[in-house]
Design a protein around this motif. Structure first.
Motif, short mmCIF file in Angstrom:
data_model
loop_
_atom_site.label_atom_id
_atom_site.label_comp_id
_atom_site.label_asym_id
_atom_site.label_seq_id
_atom_site.Cartn_x
_atom_site.Cartn_y
_atom_site.Cartn_z
N VAL A 121 0.85 -1.19 0.00
CA VAL A 121 0.00 0.00 0.00
C VAL A 121 0.89 1.24 0.00
O VAL A 121 1.81 1.35 0.80
N TYR A 122 0.57 2.16 -0.91
CA TYR A 122 1.36 3.38 -1.08
C TYR A 122 0.46 4.60 -0.98
O TYR A 122 -0.68 4.57 -1.46
N THR A 123 0.95 5.67 -0.37
CA THR A 123 0.25 6.94 -0.40
C THR A 123 0.82 7.73 -1.57
O THR A 123 2.03 7.98 -1.63
N VAL A 124 -0.06 8.08 -2.50
CA VAL A 124 0.35 8.76 -3.73
C VAL A 124 -0.19 10.18 -3.70
O VAL A 124 -1.37 10.40 -3.43
N THR A 125 0.68 11.14 -3.99
CA THR A 125 0.26 12.51 -4.25
C THR A 125 0.49 12.72 -5.74
O THR A 125 1.57 12.42 -6.25
N ALA A 126 -0.56 13.20 -6.41
CA ALA A 126 -0.51 13.30 -7.87
C ALA A 126 -1.14 14.60 -8.33
O ALA A 126 -1.89 15.24 -7.59
N LEU A 141 -2.96 3.73 -2.77
CA LEU A 141 -3.00 2.79 -3.90
C LEU A 141 -2.47 1.45 -3.41
O LEU A 141 -1.36 1.37 -2.89
N THR A 142 -3.29 0.41 -3.57
CA THR A 142 -2.90 -0.94 -3.18
C THR A 142 -2.39 -1.66 -4.42
O THR A 142 -3.11 -1.78 -5.41
N VAL A 143 -1.15 -2.15 -4.35
CA VAL A 143 -0.52 -2.79 -5.50
C VAL A 143 -0.34 -4.27 -5.22
O VAL A 143 0.22 -4.66 -4.19
N SER A 147 -1.88 -5.84 -10.51
CA SER A 147 -2.98 -4.89 -10.41
C SER A 147 -2.67 -3.81 -9.37
O SER A 147 -1.82 -3.99 -8.51
N ALA A 148 -3.41 -2.72 -9.49
CA ALA A 148 -3.34 -1.64 -8.51
C ALA A 148 -4.75 -1.07 -8.37
O ALA A 148 -5.45 -0.87 -9.37
N THR A 149 -5.19 -0.85 -7.12
CA THR A 149 -6.55 -0.38 -6.88
C THR A 149 -6.57 0.78 -5.91
O THR A 149 -5.71 0.88 -5.02
N SER A 150 -7.57 1.63 -6.08
CA SER A 150 -7.73 2.77 -5.18
C SER A 150 -9.17 3.27 -5.27
O SER A 150 -9.83 3.13 -6.30
N THR A 151 -9.64 3.86 -4.18
CA THR A 151 -10.92 4.57 -4.17
C THR A 151 -10.65 5.91 -3.51
O THR A 151 -10.05 5.97 -2.43
N PHE A 152 -11.05 6.98 -4.18
CA PHE A 152 -10.86 8.32 -3.63
C PHE A 152 -11.91 9.27 -4.18
O PHE A 152 -12.58 8.98 -5.17
N LYS A 153 -12.04 10.42 -3.52
CA LYS A 153 -13.03 11.43 -3.92
C LYS A 153 -12.35 12.60 -4.59
O LYS A 153 -11.21 12.95 -4.26
N VAL A 154 -13.09 13.21 -5.52
CA VAL A 154 -12.61 14.38 -6.26
C VAL A 154 -13.66 15.48 -6.11
O VAL A 154 -14.85 15.22 -6.31
N THR A 184 -13.49 4.74 -8.20
CA THR A 184 -12.86 3.46 -7.81
C THR A 184 -12.08 2.99 -9.03
O THR A 184 -12.65 2.74 -10.10
N VAL A 185 -10.78 2.91 -8.84
CA VAL A 185 -9.86 2.63 -9.97
C VAL A 185 -9.28 1.22 -9.78
O VAL A 185 -8.79 0.88 -8.72
N ASN A 186 -9.36 0.44 -10.86
CA ASN A 186 -8.77 -0.91 -10.86
C ASN A 186 -7.88 -1.00 -12.11
O ASN A 186 -8.38 -1.13 -13.22
N LEU A 187 -6.58 -0.88 -11.90
CA LEU A 187 -5.62 -0.93 -13.00
C LEU A 187 -5.04 -2.34 -13.11
O LEU A 187 -4.63 -2.93 -12.11
N GLN A 188 -5.02 -2.86 -14.32
CA GLN A 188 -4.41 -4.16 -14.61
C GLN A 188 -3.19 -3.93 -15.49
O GLN A 188 -3.22 -3.13 -16.41
N PHE A 189 -2.09 -4.64 -15.18
CA PHE A 189 -0.88 -4.49 -15.99
C PHE A 189 -0.18 -5.82 -16.16
O PHE A 189 -0.56 -6.80 -15.58
#
Length: 189
Positions: A121-126, A141-143, A147-154, A184-189
Motif C-alpha cells: 500500500v502506497y500513499t500517492v500525491t498526484a 493505492l494498493t498494488v 494490479s493496482a486499486t484505489s478509491t478516492f473522492k474528487v 474506484t480505480v482498478n488498474l491491470q498491468f
C-alpha cells in the motif's frame, strides 16, 4: 587509458543495475476499469470511464511513479437503462457544464510522490488534470502482482464543474448535486 576503461566498465555496470531494478509496467487499458459515483440530495448515479493508456513505474519491486490518461468521451451511466434517461444524462456529463468532452477529450493523473504506507500500500500525491485544470490529489493505492486499486473522492468544483453545486447556487434546494464524486480505480498491468 586503464583508468578510462575502469570508468567505462563501472558506468556500464551502474546503468545495467539501474535498468534491472527499474521497471515500467504498461497499464492494460482493456482490462482496467474506473467506476464513478455522483450523489445528489435526492439520490445518486454511477457509471464507468475507460482508460486510454498509462504506466506504473517500479524500482526494486516498489512503486515509484506513474501516470494514467482517461478517455472522457467514454463516460457511461450504468444505473439507468436506455429510455430511462441514460442517454440524456450521458450527454449532459459530456456537455460543457460538466466535463466538456468535445474540448477536453482526456483527463490525466501524474504521480508526483509515492510513499510506502504498509506492505503493498502506497500513499500517492498526484496532479489530476480535468478540463485542462490541474490540482493535487492524495490517495492510497494498493498494488498486487498485476494490479493496482484505489478509491478516492474528487471535488468537481476545483475543476470548474459548478453545475447544480450548493457551494455556488445556494437557492438550488433539492436539485443540488454534491461537489465530490467518488472514483474506484482498478488498474491491470
Amino acid at each position: 587509458m586503464k583508468n578510462l576503461k575502469t570508468i567505462a566498465i563501472a558506468l556500464v555496470l551502474a546503468v545495467t543495475t539501474m535498468t534491472a531494478t527499474a521497471q515500467d509496467k504498461k497499464i492494460n487499458a482493456a482490462k482496467s476499469k474506473i467506476s464513478w459515483v455522483g450523489e445528489k440530495l435526492t439520490g445518486k448515479h454511477e457509471g464507468t470511464i475507460s482508460i486510454k493508456d498509462g504506466v506504473l513505474n517500479f524500482k526494486a519491486g516498489k512503486l515509484s511513479g506513474g501516470n494514467v490518461t482517461v478517455d472522457m468521451n467514454s463516460i457511461t451511466v450504468t444505473d439507468l437503462k436506455a429510455g430511462e434517461g441514460k442517454e440524456k444524462l450521458e450527454g449532459h456529463l459530456k456537455a460543457a457544464d460538466f466535463f466538456g468532452t468535445d474540448k477536453f477529450a482526456t483527463s490525466k493523473i501524474v504521480f508526483k510522490s509515492v510513499k510506502a504506507k504498509t506492505a503493498g500500500v502506497y500513499t500517492v500525491t498526484a496532479d489530476l488534470t480535468i478540463k485542462n485544470i490541474t490540482k493535487p490529489v492524495t490517495f492510497d493505492l494498493t498494488v498486487a502482482k498485476n494490479s493496482a486499486t484505489s478509491t478516492f473522492k474528487v471535488d468537481r468544483t476545483k475543476y470548474g464543474i459548478e453545475y447544480a453545486s450548493k457551494s455556488f447556487f445556494e437557492s438550488i434546494g433539492d436539485k443540488a448535486i454534491y461537489d465530490e464524486f467518488e472514483l474506484t480505480v482498478n488498474l491491470q498491468f
